[in-house]
Scaffold this motif. Structure first.
Motif, short mmCIF file in Angstrom:
data_model
loop_
_atom_site.label_atom_id
_atom_site.label_comp_id
_atom_site.label_asym_id
_atom_site.label_seq_id
_atom_site.Cartn_x
_atom_site.Cartn_y
_atom_site.Cartn_z
N MET A 28 0.81 -1.21 0.00
CA MET A 28 0.00 0.00 0.00
C MET A 28 0.85 1.27 0.00
O MET A 28 0.40 2.33 -0.45
CB MET A 28 -0.94 0.00 1.20
CG MET A 28 -2.16 -0.88 1.03
SD MET A 28 -3.40 -0.63 2.31
CE MET A 28 -4.71 -1.72 1.71
N GLN A 29 2.09 1.18 0.48
CA GLN A 29 2.94 2.37 0.43
C GLN A 29 3.27 2.74 -1.01
O GLN A 29 3.48 3.91 -1.32
CB GLN A 29 4.22 2.14 1.23
CG GLN A 29 5.09 1.00 0.74
CD GLN A 29 6.35 0.84 1.56
OE1 GLN A 29 6.88 1.81 2.10
NE2 GLN A 29 6.84 -0.37 1.68
N TRP A 30 3.30 1.75 -1.90
CA TRP A 30 3.52 2.05 -3.31
C TRP A 30 2.26 2.60 -3.96
O TRP A 30 2.34 3.33 -4.95
CB TRP A 30 4.00 0.79 -4.05
CG TRP A 30 5.34 0.36 -3.55
CD1 TRP A 30 5.63 -0.74 -2.81
CD2 TRP A 30 6.58 1.05 -3.73
NE1 TRP A 30 6.97 -0.79 -2.51
CE2 TRP A 30 7.58 0.30 -3.07
CE3 TRP A 30 6.94 2.23 -4.38
CZ2 TRP A 30 8.91 0.70 -3.04
CZ3 TRP A 30 8.28 2.62 -4.36
CH2 TRP A 30 9.23 1.86 -3.70
N VAL A 31 1.09 2.27 -3.39
CA VAL A 31 -0.14 2.91 -3.84
C VAL A 31 -0.10 4.39 -3.49
O VAL A 31 -0.48 5.26 -4.30
CB VAL A 31 -1.37 2.23 -3.20
CG1 VAL A 31 -2.65 2.97 -3.56
CG2 VAL A 31 -1.46 0.78 -3.65
N LEU A 32 0.38 4.72 -2.29
CA LEU A 32 0.53 6.11 -1.90
C LEU A 32 1.53 6.83 -2.80
O LEU A 32 1.35 8.01 -3.14
CB LEU A 32 0.97 6.21 -0.44
CG LEU A 32 -0.04 5.75 0.61
CD1 LEU A 32 0.56 5.88 2.01
CD2 LEU A 32 -1.33 6.53 0.51
N PHE A 33 2.58 6.13 -3.18
CA PHE A 33 3.57 6.73 -4.10
C PHE A 33 2.93 7.06 -5.44
O PHE A 33 3.13 8.15 -6.00
CB PHE A 33 4.74 5.76 -4.29
CG PHE A 33 5.65 6.11 -5.43
CD1 PHE A 33 6.54 7.16 -5.31
CD2 PHE A 33 5.62 5.40 -6.62
CE1 PHE A 33 7.39 7.50 -6.36
CE2 PHE A 33 6.46 5.73 -7.67
CZ PHE A 33 7.34 6.78 -7.53
N ALA A 34 2.13 6.13 -5.99
CA ALA A 34 1.45 6.38 -7.26
C ALA A 34 0.46 7.53 -7.13
O ALA A 34 0.34 8.37 -8.04
CB ALA A 34 0.75 5.11 -7.73
N LEU A 35 -0.25 7.59 -6.01
CA LEU A 35 -1.19 8.69 -5.80
C LEU A 35 -0.47 10.02 -5.68
O LEU A 35 -0.98 11.06 -6.11
CB LEU A 35 -2.02 8.42 -4.55
CG LEU A 35 -3.02 7.26 -4.63
CD1 LEU A 35 -3.60 6.96 -3.26
CD2 LEU A 35 -4.14 7.58 -5.61
N SER A 36 0.73 10.02 -5.11
CA SER A 36 1.50 11.26 -4.97
C SER A 36 1.86 11.84 -6.32
O SER A 36 1.93 13.07 -6.49
CB SER A 36 2.76 11.00 -4.15
OG SER A 36 2.46 10.54 -2.85
N LEU A 37 2.09 10.97 -7.30
CA LEU A 37 2.45 11.45 -8.63
C LEU A 37 1.34 12.25 -9.29
O LEU A 37 1.59 13.05 -10.19
CB LEU A 37 2.83 10.26 -9.52
CG LEU A 37 4.07 9.46 -9.12
CD1 LEU A 37 4.24 8.26 -10.03
CD2 LEU A 37 5.31 10.32 -9.13
N LEU A 38 0.09 12.05 -8.83
CA LEU A 38 -1.03 12.77 -9.43
C LEU A 38 -0.98 14.27 -9.14
O LEU A 38 -1.58 15.06 -9.87
CB LEU A 38 -2.36 12.20 -8.90
CG LEU A 38 -2.65 10.74 -9.22
CD1 LEU A 38 -3.98 10.33 -8.60
CD2 LEU A 38 -2.64 10.49 -10.71
#
Length: 281
Positions: A28-38
């Protein structure tokens, strides 16, 4: 180092927490990383004059806020101490709140205060992206760093081509991105609009840091070769020293055995003890 991440609000899940929370956090921390790119395209979409881009930017901010909230809520639900988890990850909570505020606040043109707040927010998100990738930014990974540097220049060139009116071709955008990231500043091209200047600021920060890592990795490669030669020489010298010590130990043992034999020979035969009167024979 872990204590510093806890103070910064980026500590993740405690190692003593529930095993389910730790397993969920690993991906899930990589989900947060992908969301940060938005946050990066959302910032520039809101600067666009076209209404469809403006609405797309707000949609990205809304997706970002909802995603952060759901991920943090899920991990807090699995955690034994949800309050402690939220405290350890206050940075992500701040990003979730900032993206939610960005959805509802700010019609163009932005006020100076809103410019400042939005730039600070994007800077916070950029810092979180770098922290998420900190394990990959090691001087020993030259190939990966070169790939990331090429991707950064390519995307930055496209950004300048879109945002800067003085850039007429994609090649000129890549050239301006290289000038900015390398801090060369020839003066032939420069950002002129507020959007392109803010974009250039992030390109300088990310590009200069990444180029520094690339050159550090190249230097580390030569240093590593010299260290490898020195280690081989050191191992050879240590092996020779061990052989000499072993030979010296054998010589000492042989000399000690010879002295013992000489001492025994010089003592002569052992005389029998004298008998006393009255003893039976």
């Amino acid at each position: 180092m872990k204590e510093s991440w806890r103070v910064a609000g980026l500590a993740g899940v405690d190692v003593h927490d529930d095993a389910r929370a730790m397993r969920a956090w690993r991906w899930m921390q990589w989900v947060l990383f992908a969301l940060s790119l938005l946050a990066i395209p959302a910032f520039y979409f809101e600067l666009a004059a076209a209404s469809r881009f403006h609405l797309a930017g707000r949609a990205l901010y809304a997706s970002m806020s909802a995603g952060f909230t759901m991920v943090l809520g899920r991990i807090a639900f699995l955690s034994r101490k949800p309050e402690r988890f939220i405290t350890r990850n206050a940075y992500d909570v701040l990003i979730a709140a900032g993206s939610a505020i960005s959805v509802a606040w700010g019609a163009l043109p932005w006020s100076p205060l809103e410019w400042l707040l939005r730039v600070v927010f994007v800077g916070l998100v950029a810092a979180r992206i770098v922290v998420s990738l900190r394990s990959f930014f090691s001087p020993g990974r030259l190939g990966l760093l070169l790939v990331i540097a090429v991707l950064l220049l390519a995307s930055a060139g496209a950004g300048f081509y879109w945002l800067e009116p003085g850039v007429h071709t994609y090649a000129e955008g890549v050239w301006l991105a290289f000038e900015s990231s390398a801090t060369v500043g020839y003066g032939d091209m420069a950002p002129t609009t507020p959007a392109s200047r803010v974009f250039a600021a992030f390109v300088v920060l990310l590009g200069y840091g990444l180029l520094s890592l690339v050159f550090a990795s190249i230097a580390a490669t030569f240093v590593e070769q010299e260290e490898r030669i020195l280690r081989r020489e050191m191992h050879r010298d240590i092996k020779a020293l061990r052989d000499e010590i072993a030979a010296l130990r054998q010589d000492v043992q042989a000399a000690a055995g010879g002295e013992a034999r000489v001492a025994a020979a010089s003592a002569g035969p052992v005389k029998p003890a004298a008998s006393h009167p009255g003893e039976s024979h």
